[in-house]
Design a protein around this motif. Structure first.
Motif, PDB file in Angstrom:
ATOM      1  N   GLY A   1       4.228   0.681  -0.023  1.00 67.74           N
ATOM      2  CA  GLY A   1       3.665   1.524   1.192  1.00 67.74           C
ATOM      3  C   GLY A   1       2.747   2.610   0.835  1.00 67.74           C
ATOM      4  N   THR A   2       2.637   3.424   1.747  1.00 67.71           N
ATOM      5  CA  THR A   2       1.593   4.609   1.631  1.00 67.71           C
ATOM      6  C   THR A   2       2.322   5.731   1.534  1.00 67.71           C
ATOM      7  OG1 THR A   2       1.491   4.533   3.848  1.00 67.71           O
ATOM      8  CG2 THR A   2      -0.021   3.136   3.027  1.00 67.71           C
TER       9      THR A   2
ATOM     10  N   GLU B   1       5.834   7.071   7.816  1.00 67.46           N
ATOM     11  CA  GLU B   1       6.090   6.043   8.623  1.00 67.46           C
ATOM     12  C   GLU B   1       6.097   4.434   7.696  1.00 67.46           C
ATOM     13  OE1 GLU B   1       3.136   5.962  11.551  1.00 67.46           O
ATOM     14  OE2 GLU B   1       4.160   7.936  12.511  1.00 67.46           O
ATOM     15  N   ASN B   2       5.350   4.583   6.595  1.00 66.60           N
ATOM     16  CA  ASN B   2       5.069   3.441   5.664  1.00 66.60           C
ATOM     17  C   ASN B   2       5.384   3.864   4.336  1.00 66.60           C
ATOM     18  OD1 ASN B   2       4.262   0.872   5.177  1.00 66.60           O
ATOM     19  ND2 ASN B   2       2.212   1.236   5.350  1.00 66.60           N
TER      20      ASN B   2
END
Length: 121
Positions: free
Chosen positions: A99-100, A104-105
């Motif tokens: 993810g980042t 949200e991610n």
């Protein structure tokens, strides 16, 4: 820790849009899919992981009737399946998606739970 039981032999009858929406809000989804490598029917399980989790921080145990996911030694998911014959443990596998840094991610575990031959379409 969320404990739940999933009976995938009846999945077509009770897994609707609302169920998927609720599970997504809890940071986990179970969806029907295909394993790209073998073209086998599978259940794709996705679990959002705590921020900062790396693949080496995970312990994932899959048995014919149970799925357990631990991160940093803490149980994130402990799930017992309603029956054991639907799952092909040997062909099932998981992927770590880093993810980042946005909430949200974040990091995610994606598990391809391959169905046994008798449950293939």
């Amino acid at each position: 820790l969320i404990r739940c039981s999933v009976d995938w032999s009846q999945s077509q009858q009770y897994v609707g849009v609302e169920f998927v929406r609720v599970m997504h809000a809890l940071g986990r989804t179970w969806t029907e899919g295909k394993d790209e490598a073998s073209d086998a029917d599978c259940v794709v399980f996705e679990l959002l992981l705590p921020a900062g989790t790396r693949s080496r921080d995970l312990l994932v145990e899959l048995k014919t009737r149970e799925l357990r996911v631990l991160a940093f030694g803490q149980v994130l998911l402990e799930d017992r399946f309603a029956e054991e014959c639907w799952l092909n443990v040997q062909d099932s596998y998981w992927e770590f998606c880093p993810g980042t840094n946005t909430s949200e991610n974040g990091p995610m575990l994606r598990y391809y739970l391959v169905k046994s031959q008798e449950f293939q379409h």
